[in-house]
Design a protein around this motif. Structure first.
Motif, PDB file in Angstrom:
ATOM      1  N   PRO A   1     -11.158  -0.151  -2.237  1.00 56.63           N
ATOM      2  CA  PRO A   1      -9.915  -0.436  -2.952  1.00 56.63           C
ATOM      3  C   PRO A   1      -8.809   0.540  -2.583  1.00 56.63           C
ATOM      4  N   VAL A   2      -7.582   0.065  -2.675  1.00 55.19           N
ATOM      5  CA  VAL A   2      -6.392   0.915  -2.574  1.00 55.19           C
ATOM      6  C   VAL A   2      -5.527   0.596  -3.788  1.00 55.19           C
ATOM      7  N   TRP A   3      -4.605   1.491  -4.098  1.00 51.52           N
ATOM      8  CA  TRP A   3      -3.830   1.377  -5.333  1.00 51.52           C
ATOM      9  C   TRP A   3      -2.342   1.451  -5.042  1.00 51.52           C
ATOM     10  N   ARG A   4      -1.574   0.576  -5.662  1.00 52.31           N
ATOM     11  CA  ARG A   4      -0.119   0.598  -5.514  1.00 52.31           C
ATOM     12  C   ARG A   4       0.517   0.605  -6.902  1.00 52.31           C
ATOM     13  N   ASN A   5       1.377   1.572  -7.111  1.00 51.09           N
ATOM     14  CA  ASN A   5       2.078   1.654  -8.398  1.00 51.09           C
ATOM     15  C   ASN A   5       3.336   0.797  -8.342  1.00 51.09           C
ATOM     16  N   GLU A   6       3.104  -0.507  -8.299  1.00 48.54           N
ATOM     17  CA  GLU A   6       4.220  -1.444  -8.188  1.00 48.54           C
ATOM     18  C   GLU A   6       4.224  -2.351  -9.387  1.00 48.54           C
ATOM     19  N   LYS A   7       5.330  -3.013  -9.586  1.00 56.54           N
ATOM     20  CA  LYS A   7       5.427  -3.968 -10.682  1.00 56.54           C
ATOM     21  C   LYS A   7       4.431  -5.090 -10.431  1.00 56.54           C
ATOM     22  N   PRO A   8       3.506  -5.299 -11.347  1.00 63.85           N
ATOM     23  CA  PRO A   8       2.559  -6.397 -11.120  1.00 63.85           C
ATOM     24  C   PRO A   8       3.223  -7.754 -11.298  1.00 63.85           C
ATOM     25  N   GLY A   9       2.686  -8.751 -10.633  1.00 67.02           N
ATOM     26  CA  GLY A   9       3.202 -10.115 -10.780  1.00 67.02           C
ATOM     27  C   GLY A   9       2.035 -11.075 -10.733  1.00 67.02           C
ATOM     28  N   PRO A  10       2.301 -12.376 -10.793  1.00 68.54           N
ATOM     29  CA  PRO A  10       1.189 -13.333 -10.749  1.00 68.54           C
ATOM     30  C   PRO A  10       0.412 -13.184  -9.433  1.00 68.54           C
ATOM     31  N   GLY A  11      -0.875 -12.969  -9.543  1.00 62.67           N
ATOM     32  CA  GLY A  11      -1.713 -12.822  -8.353  1.00 62.67           C
ATOM     33  C   GLY A  11      -1.448 -11.549  -7.579  1.00 62.67           C
ATOM     34  N   ARG A  12      -0.676 -10.652  -8.157  1.00 58.45           N
ATOM     35  CA  ARG A  12      -0.317  -9.414  -7.459  1.00 58.45           C
ATOM     36  C   ARG A  12      -0.840  -8.257  -8.292  1.00 58.45           C
ATOM     37  N   TYR A  13      -1.880  -7.601  -7.794  1.00 55.57           N
ATOM     38  CA  TYR A  13      -2.545  -6.562  -8.579  1.00 55.57           C
ATOM     39  C   TYR A  13      -2.261  -5.177  -8.024  1.00 55.57           C
ATOM     40  N   ARG A  14      -2.491  -4.187  -8.850  1.00 56.97           N
ATOM     41  CA  ARG A  14      -2.189  -2.814  -8.464  1.00 56.97           C
ATOM     42  C   ARG A  14      -3.408  -2.128  -7.862  1.00 56.97           C
ATOM     43  N   GLN A  15      -4.534  -2.811  -7.864  1.00 54.23           N
ATOM     44  CA  GLN A  15      -5.714  -2.348  -7.126  1.00 54.23           C
ATOM     45  C   GLN A  15      -6.233  -3.537  -6.346  1.00 54.23           C
ATOM     46  N   PHE A  16      -6.447  -3.367  -5.065  1.00 54.18           N
ATOM     47  CA  PHE A  16      -6.992  -4.467  -4.272  1.00 54.18           C
ATOM     48  C   PHE A  16      -7.759  -3.888  -3.087  1.00 54.18           C
ATOM     49  N   TYR A  17      -8.590  -4.729  -2.491  1.00 55.15           N
ATOM     50  CA  TYR A  17      -9.441  -4.271  -1.397  1.00 55.15           C
ATOM     51  C   TYR A  17      -8.744  -4.365  -0.058  1.00 55.15           C
ATOM     52  N   GLN A  18      -9.000  -3.378   0.800  1.00 54.87           N
ATOM     53  CA  GLN A  18      -8.638  -3.500   2.204  1.00 54.87           C
ATOM     54  C   GLN A  18      -9.888  -3.262   3.037  1.00 54.87           C
ATOM     55  N   CYS A  19      -9.830  -3.737   4.241  1.00 55.88           N
ATOM     56  CA  CYS A  19     -10.967  -3.631   5.140  1.00 55.88           C
ATOM     57  C   CYS A  19     -10.380  -3.392   6.526  1.00 55.88           C
ATOM     58  N   ASP A  20     -10.407  -2.142   6.960  1.00 60.43           N
ATOM     59  CA  ASP A  20      -9.663  -1.740   8.157  1.00 60.43           C
ATOM     60  C   ASP A  20     -10.573  -1.376   9.320  1.00 60.43           C
ATOM     61  N   ALA A  21     -10.066  -1.566  10.527  1.00 63.35           N
ATOM     62  CA  ALA A  21     -10.705  -1.026  11.728  1.00 63.35           C
ATOM     63  C   ALA A  21      -9.604  -0.420  12.585  1.00 63.35           C
ATOM     64  N   ASP A  22      -9.803   0.812  13.023  1.00 70.03           N
ATOM     65  CA  ASP A  22      -8.791   1.499  13.832  1.00 70.03           C
ATOM     66  C   ASP A  22      -9.457   2.237  14.979  1.00 70.03           C
ATOM     67  N   THR A  23      -8.722   2.359  16.070  1.00 67.60           N
ATOM     68  CA  THR A  23      -9.169   3.181  17.188  1.00 67.60           C
ATOM     69  C   THR A  23      -8.151   4.305  17.369  1.00 67.60           C
ATOM     70  N   VAL A  24      -8.597   5.534  17.192  1.00 64.38           N
ATOM     71  CA  VAL A  24      -7.701   6.681  17.284  1.00 64.38           C
ATOM     72  C   VAL A  24      -7.981   7.416  18.586  1.00 64.38           C
ATOM     73  N   GLY A  25      -6.928   7.742  19.311  1.00 64.40           N
ATOM     74  CA  GLY A  25      -7.114   8.527  20.530  1.00 64.40           C
ATOM     75  C   GLY A  25      -7.183   7.687  21.799  1.00 64.40           C
ATOM     76  N   ALA A  26      -6.846   6.416  21.695  1.00 62.72           N
ATOM     77  CA  ALA A  26      -6.848   5.564  22.884  1.00 62.72           C
ATOM     78  C   ALA A  26      -5.438   5.020  23.110  1.00 62.72           C
ATOM     79  N   ALA A  27      -4.826   5.418  24.220  1.00 61.62           N
ATOM     80  CA  ALA A  27      -3.482   4.936  24.541  1.00 61.62           C
ATOM     81  C   ALA A  27      -3.544   3.560  25.215  1.00 61.62           C
ATOM     82  N   SER A  28      -4.720   3.220  25.723  1.00 62.56           N
ATOM     83  CA  SER A  28      -4.867   1.992  26.499  1.00 62.56           C
ATOM     84  C   SER A  28      -4.623   0.739  25.659  1.00 62.56           C
ATOM     85  N   MET A  29      -3.920  -0.215  26.264  1.00 62.24           N
ATOM     86  CA  MET A  29      -3.702  -1.501  25.605  1.00 62.24           C
ATOM     87  C   MET A  29      -5.026  -2.238  25.390  1.00 62.24           C
TER      88      MET A  29
END
Lengths: 498, 498
Positions: A120-148
């Motif tokens: 989960p990640v958290w955003r202190n934003e005005k909530p709205g319909p279907g818009r929550y202040r805690q929601f899941y993210q699922c990330d993949a990143d490559t750090v240290g590679a300049a190659s395309m």
């Protein structure tokens, strides 16, 4: 406890903008995260789990669409004896913690460092319909590679991931652009005012919604929006707006055509040319691996709001139609996005570290699968063993133990057993497929009653008296046949074990 | 970004008391949670995931070992326009949110409501070695069941869970006590001073550490502790201390003997007798299901610090020895605990709702399994395809795609390929079992080099020159045999497919 009685009772409510997830909502997400982690893992990415809490200092000011520092996050000052503790905050995404981790452990981590993270990640934003202040993210990143090749790999992996969680080819499209091309266009325009620069970016981001004419109007004098309000334009001349519109509409029949159009749009800008070269490399690598335009395309209209992207940006959208609350047809839209951000680690170390990565909006993806009926909305509950004689609880416990040992999900009724109707209501509320009954009479005769609740409900709903007689939904079987009979009923409804 | 350059660089550090988890630390925990969820599910428990954030009001003041309200939690005041927002806080356990959820949704939830929850909780406490401010809990609770069968079920499920995650029978013991018995003893003593009452409870909790004589001293005048400091006693007379000591030492050869000893200890206390009846019911149910004293025992020395328990309390401890940092043998100790708390929901609704549940300390359980060598410390990384010719990245990508499609974990080297030594160092740091090499020469001849890195490391460490010649760790195979050869090498090291 004595003091509390004087206080008013606390409200049993989630804080505004937060929600609870029950049963299948939780297990389906867990299952999806497991599937995604499997693909990421196969691509050589390593798991990383950082804590939910970071120092505000480490998080930085990269939250999208927020101008003031620390705005948009949940932050508090740590209590220390001198009253001067650090400011802490809940993470607002998984990328800022990754930059911190890489800076902190860079001597111990492999380079390039491929990592995935989910949570989960958290955003202190005005909530709205279907818009929550805690929601899941699922990330993949490559750090240290300049190659395309790193960017191409993430796009290919994203396509594989979407297919593996149940979005078939044709129902999604990954669109790639490059910030450098966009900046090249702006450079070619000679736009030097930073505010105008940002206003043009915001306008480009609206292309999907307002189309070519809308963008042209917004770049110029402005336009009336759908609600009738007048939206001020950026104030460019027709001639100045031309390259922006040329850029936005440069998507051709294939990558080669799109790239040729883009080259025309950026004119003599060196940065623009560099961006196009990068896109060409990515397109070449993806082509060679067989990721054709049915899955991944170069599309200049992709902007992605986040300020920190420095090169390729990419976005996955679901292309099938859904119907909103008012019955209007619309496209489901974006479920994942990312890009290259070469400056995030530099904040900590002073050295630029090339990095690229994607974030999947897991909750949106789950919603899409439910919308398309690819995830069952109702799941079945456990077999319920009812309690006819409260002194024989041990007998009933023995039955559920037998069922569980056979791999079947089962429980004994633990409420007050006095009212048998309540027990069947309970089984109903649990979506139980089967109830088991053993009263004193059954016990004496060495039998149990096994009630098929699904069939029972079907009969109750629609059957005639004749049918009702012909299709009994309750079966008396010898006690020793309990497991076999339950299994038979579950199988007749296509319910798997456990 | 221009402004940031003037600021000092942020420190790349986790906040004090927080930590990051890498690779296998994450996946092993995920796997354990999955296993535990499987058992809970089979017992009929439903998943619940509440948000990390609750109102301070809803959380209440139930944090163990903390006197001041809101002390021990991470809390902040929500920004609202009028500056009078709610106080919010991170949950400190999974029980308080459950009480809130049950109160909030009680008309929609089945009763009894069996639910499990797993996730991080946060404590704003002074961090220490191995003591973090964010850690995982994994709870199962039954709300709305007054029956002792609910408590017995949770203890049985806890035993099953421990065995399923890899703690064999004999290496753990679940100990059950009842708060009512303890209160009965105190009642029989005529102890009316609340402070003395609490002091006696705290003393009882030390029984495991200080033994019978220690407890007797602490109930009386006090004693010197191991560090030489004098610990003040509660100030009871010998005669007053007798029933407490009798209670603590009442564990007999079997449940029947223990219960008989307890009956003597509580004397005429009605509450004490009720507690013993409850223990007798639990013992009877567990006996009938075959959970004997090798797994679950009644043990009066279990107290459990939490103030909110009102009936049975239970604790699972691992009974095998481990060695601490200084080489001293000690028992691993408690990994799970819980009990009955009939008043938590009442805070919200005014109606007492019976509830009982357990919390597993997942991180401690993982540590125990690693300690016993039941979880492999080192896991293998992906197959690494090296880059000999940066213009042929598409060829290398095709190789990893082939390997992945065969179910093997594989990646291409994405760093600067100029220095080949760096690529092999990278593979080493990744714990890669196999590296694949295809230079221009290999390409021309239609072959690839497949390097067995595990065998290579073994040879480098110990082999003589003769052995080295006899046992090559690098193999040239036709390009078409790549997958087969890699699979063969992985199999030779007992590494399964993805």
């Amino acid at each position: 406890m004595a003091k509390q009685k004087k206080q008013p009772r606390p409200k049993a409510e989630t804080p505004k903008g937060f929600r609870d997830y029950f049963g299948a909502e939780v297990t389906q997400r867990t299952e999806m995260l497991r599937t995604i982690a499997g693909v990421y893992h196969r691509y050589g990415f390593e798991a990383l789990e950082t804590s939910a809490v970071e120092t505000v200092e480490a998080l930085g000011k990269f939250l999208p669409d927020v101008d003031r520092p620390n705005d948009g996050v949940f932050a508090w000052r740590e209590d220390e004896d001198d009253g001067k503790g650090d400011w802490l905050a809940l993470r607002y995404d998984l990328t800022a913690p990754l930059a911190r981790v890489y800076a902190q452990y860079r001597n111990d981590l492999p380079t390039p460092y491929r990592r995935y993270a989910m949570g989960p990640v958290w955003r202190n934003e005005k909530p709205g319909p279907g818009r929550y202040r805690q929601f899941y993210q699922c990330d993949a990143d490559t750090v240290g590679a300049a190659s395309m090749a790193a960017d191409a790999e993430i796009c290919a992996m994203l396509a594989d991931t979407l297919e593996e969680v149940g979005i078939p080819r044709g129902d999604y499209l990954i669109r790639i652009n490059n910030r450098k091309v966009l900046n090249g266009v702006l450079e070619a325009m000679g736009l030097e005012d930073a505010e105008q620069h940002d206003a043009v970016l915001r306008t480009i981001d609206k292309f999907d919604k307002v189309g070519e004419d809308g963008v042209r109007a917004l770049l110029g004098k402005g336009r009336l929006d759908a609600s009738g309000a007048y939206i001020d334009g950026v104030g460019l001349s027709e001639a100045q707006a031309d390259p922006v519109v040329a850029f936005l509409t440069s998507r051709g029949a294939d990558s080669a055509a799109t790239l040729a159009n883009l080259r025309a749009a950026v004119g003599s800008s060196a940065m623009g040319a560099e961006g196009i070269d990068e896109l060409e490399q990515i397109a070449g690598l993806l082509d060679a691996q067989g990721y054709g335009p049915d899955r991944i395309v170069i599309d200049p209209s992709v902007v992605r709001g986040l300020g920190y992207y420095t090169g390729p940006v990419y976005e996955a959208e679901l292309t099938f139609d859904i119907f909103d609350d008012k019955g209007r047809k619309r496209q489901f839209g974006s479920v994942a996005g990312g890009g290259r951000y070469d400056d995030l680690v530099k904040r900590f170390t002073g050295q630029a570290v090339p990095a690229t990565g994607v974030s999947i909006g897991v909750d949106r993806l789950l919603a899409a699968l439910r919308e398309k009926g690819r995830i069952k909305a109702v799941t079945h509950g456990p077999v319920v063993v009812t309690v006819m004689d409260r002194d024989r609880m041990a007998d009933y416990q023995a039955m559920v133990a037998e069922l569980r040992n056979a791999g079947l999900r089962a429980e004994v009724y633990l409420g007050n057993p006095k009212n048998f109707g309540n027990q069947l209501k309970y089984a109903d509320r649990r979506h139980s497929p089967v109830a088991v009954i053993e009263g004193g009479d059954e016990k004496a005769r060495g039998v149990v009653q096994v009630k098929d609740l699904i069939l029972g409900a079907q009969i109750a709903e629609s059957a005639t008296l004749e049918e009702w007689k012909e299709r009994p939904s309750q079966f008396e079987v010898p006690r020793g046949h309990l497991v076999a009979k339950v299994r038979e009923i579950l199988a007749s409804h296509g319910i798997g074990q456990d």
